[in-house]
Design a protein around this motif. Sequence first.
Motif, PDB file in Angstrom:
ATOM      1  N   ALA A 375     -25.807  76.433 -17.514  1.00 62.00           N
ATOM      2  CA  ALA A 375     -26.277  75.559 -18.590  1.00 62.00           C
ATOM      3  C   ALA A 375     -26.631  76.331 -19.857  1.00 62.00           C
ATOM      4  O   ALA A 375     -26.758  75.735 -20.937  1.00 62.00           O
ATOM      5  N   ASP A 376     -26.758  77.646 -19.750  1.00 58.98           N
ATOM      6  CA  ASP A 376     -26.966  78.465 -20.950  1.00 58.98           C
ATOM      7  C   ASP A 376     -25.685  78.569 -21.780  1.00 58.98           C
ATOM      8  O   ASP A 376     -25.733  78.974 -22.947  1.00 58.98           O
ATOM      9  N   HIS A 377     -24.551  78.179 -21.174  1.00 64.56           N
ATOM     10  CA  HIS A 377     -23.261  78.364 -21.845  1.00 64.56           C
ATOM     11  C   HIS A 377     -22.448  77.077 -21.954  1.00 64.56           C
ATOM     12  O   HIS A 377     -21.370  77.078 -22.571  1.00 64.56           O
ATOM     13  N   MET A 378     -22.932  75.995 -21.360  1.00 61.88           N
ATOM     14  CA  MET A 378     -22.201  74.725 -21.427  1.00 61.88           C
ATOM     15  C   MET A 378     -23.198  73.591 -21.242  1.00 61.88           C
ATOM     16  O   MET A 378     -24.323  73.823 -20.804  1.00 61.88           O
ATOM     17  N   PRO A 379     -22.823  72.374 -21.590  1.00 60.20           N
ATOM     18  CA  PRO A 379     -23.726  71.244 -21.376  1.00 60.20           C
ATOM     19  C   PRO A 379     -24.123  71.133 -19.899  1.00 60.20           C
ATOM     20  O   PRO A 379     -23.300  71.355 -19.005  1.00 60.20           O
ATOM     21  N   ARG A 380     -25.350  70.771 -19.676  1.00 61.61           N
ATOM     22  CA  ARG A 380     -25.842  70.740 -18.301  1.00 61.61           C
ATOM     23  C   ARG A 380     -25.077  69.780 -17.399  1.00 61.61           C
ATOM     24  O   ARG A 380     -24.788  70.128 -16.237  1.00 61.61           O
ATOM     25  N   PRO A 381     -24.709  68.590 -17.845  1.00 62.82           N
ATOM     26  CA  PRO A 381     -23.929  67.708 -16.957  1.00 62.82           C
ATOM     27  C   PRO A 381     -22.631  68.350 -16.488  1.00 62.82           C
ATOM     28  O   PRO A 381     -22.235  68.192 -15.326  1.00 62.82           O
ATOM     29  N   GLU A 382     -21.976  69.103 -17.396  1.00 56.13           N
ATOM     30  CA  GLU A 382     -20.728  69.784 -17.007  1.00 56.13           C
ATOM     31  C   GLU A 382     -21.025  70.895 -16.008  1.00 56.13           C
ATOM     32  O   GLU A 382     -20.270  71.106 -15.042  1.00 56.13           O
ATOM     33  N   ALA A 383     -22.127  71.623 -16.246  1.00 55.45           N
ATOM     34  CA  ALA A 383     -22.509  72.685 -15.323  1.00 55.45           C
ATOM     35  C   ALA A 383     -22.803  72.106 -13.936  1.00 55.45           C
ATOM     36  O   ALA A 383     -22.420  72.679 -12.905  1.00 55.45           O
ATOM     37  N   GLN A 384     -23.466  70.956 -13.910  1.00 58.24           N
ATOM     38  CA  GLN A 384     -23.807  70.322 -12.639  1.00 58.24           C
ATOM     39  C   GLN A 384     -22.552  69.909 -11.873  1.00 58.24           C
ATOM     40  O   GLN A 384     -22.461  70.107 -10.661  1.00 58.24           O
ATOM     41  N   GLU A 385     -21.565  69.368 -12.578  1.00 61.17           N
ATOM     42  CA  GLU A 385     -20.315  68.965 -11.924  1.00 61.17           C
ATOM     43  C   GLU A 385     -19.553  70.175 -11.406  1.00 61.17           C
ATOM     44  O   GLU A 385     -18.972  70.142 -10.317  1.00 61.17           O
ATOM     45  N   LEU A 386     -19.575  71.253 -12.180  1.00 62.69           N
ATOM     46  CA  LEU A 386     -18.872  72.469 -11.767  1.00 62.69           C
ATOM     47  C   LEU A 386     -19.487  73.044 -10.496  1.00 62.69           C
ATOM     48  O   LEU A 386     -18.766  73.414  -9.552  1.00 62.69           O
ATOM     49  N   VAL A 387     -20.797  73.108 -10.459  1.00 63.54           N
ATOM     50  CA  VAL A 387     -21.474  73.657  -9.281  1.00 63.54           C
ATOM     51  C   VAL A 387     -21.277  72.735  -8.076  1.00 63.54           C
ATOM     52  O   VAL A 387     -21.051  73.206  -6.960  1.00 63.54           O
TER      53      VAL A 387
END
Length: 446
Positions: A375-387
Amino acid sequence: MSLTAFDSQVLGPLFTDPDTAALFTDEAMIKAMVDVEGALAAAEGACGVIPQASAAMIEKTCARARIAAHRLSEGTLSDGVPVPALVKELRSQMDADHARFLHWGATSQDISDTGLILRLKSALDLHEARLRQLADTLAGLAAAHRDTPVAARTRTQQATPTSFGLKCAVWLSAVLRHIERLPGLRARLLLLSFGGAAGNLAALGDKAMEVEAALAARLGLGLAPAPWHTMRDGLDEYAGWLSLVTGTLGKMAQDVMLMAQNEVAELRPGSGGGSSTMPNKVNPVGAEVIVALARQNAGLLATMHQAALHEHERSGSNWSIEWLTLPQMVIATGAALAAATRMASELVVRGDVMRANIEASNGLMLAEAAMFALADHMPRPEAQELVKSACKAVNETGTHLFDVLAQRCDLPVDWEALKDPARHMGASGPMIDRVLESHQALGAKS
């Protein structure tokens, strides 16, 4: 014949504490009531209510009296309370001219209730000492394991890493609160019960308040603003405290049992019990007993609250319910404290297994940390989906979560460094420090 597990020669050692149980023997009950009678005579003699010579004789007789329990059984059966038979026994041991001034202006409930309070005073002292001993042990564990990572578990499932020291500090924080409650509890519980026949000390005339104060001073008890013959909130509050204490100990013991399961093996709760048929078994007997006693007290607390509904100025049935209930709660608390102190002092902490259990998750326990790193490098919703997608891959392939993420995104994240669970224990350290500071401050007040 034993009627309960508490007085059984077979089961008693498992569920009772000898020091606490000694306060609830027939002998202890009789001695406490006799002590009250002696102090009452002395107070009335000092206040000029009864002759000084009679007061001295009554006090001397009470000091040396040894009344066998069976001598009171028949009278208790007919009167519903042992005090009339007790008074009869004491009078038989002195000259009639003095004996007639024994129990002057008092009622049976005054003697019985005040005798109980004297014994509860001793129980509180004993249990506070045990709580403080347990607090010292837990403080040592919290300090020693502040940097020991362990899997936090929410709703029985692995969550994120935390510090085993913090887990111990959480246990400790509740123990400290129980100790902190004691001054207020003592002030409301350790009160003289002295109201006479109907609660207004009418038989003592204008000397009533003077005698009351003198008697309270002799017994080392406080004065209630009004008679508490039928307002039992002090005893109910005490019963609640007992249930709170055993509830905390039960929660701690249940955590230990779960962490000591063979498949988890993060703790070893000291010595254990064996099986009659399985040589491999080492059962966590102490922890099991603590949980059982906690549940027992929780149930008995409801019964104590039922007993609060006394009728008018005296209740026989509700008073009797207390006799059936409160001693069990006090003894159970003493036993649970003894077992918990022993368990905590013998606890074997297996930090290597704790770390291995975290690592066995292949990084899934660090999913939250991965999401915030991304989330330091991308929007948090996108980070959550990636993880979330990467977690699915971990379950399918057995690859470490951070290795999957390193393959799926080209971002300046030091995934290798983030694999260390010690980096993900949040504010465990400062939280532990706060609890340890409270522990030190409480120790300074004692």
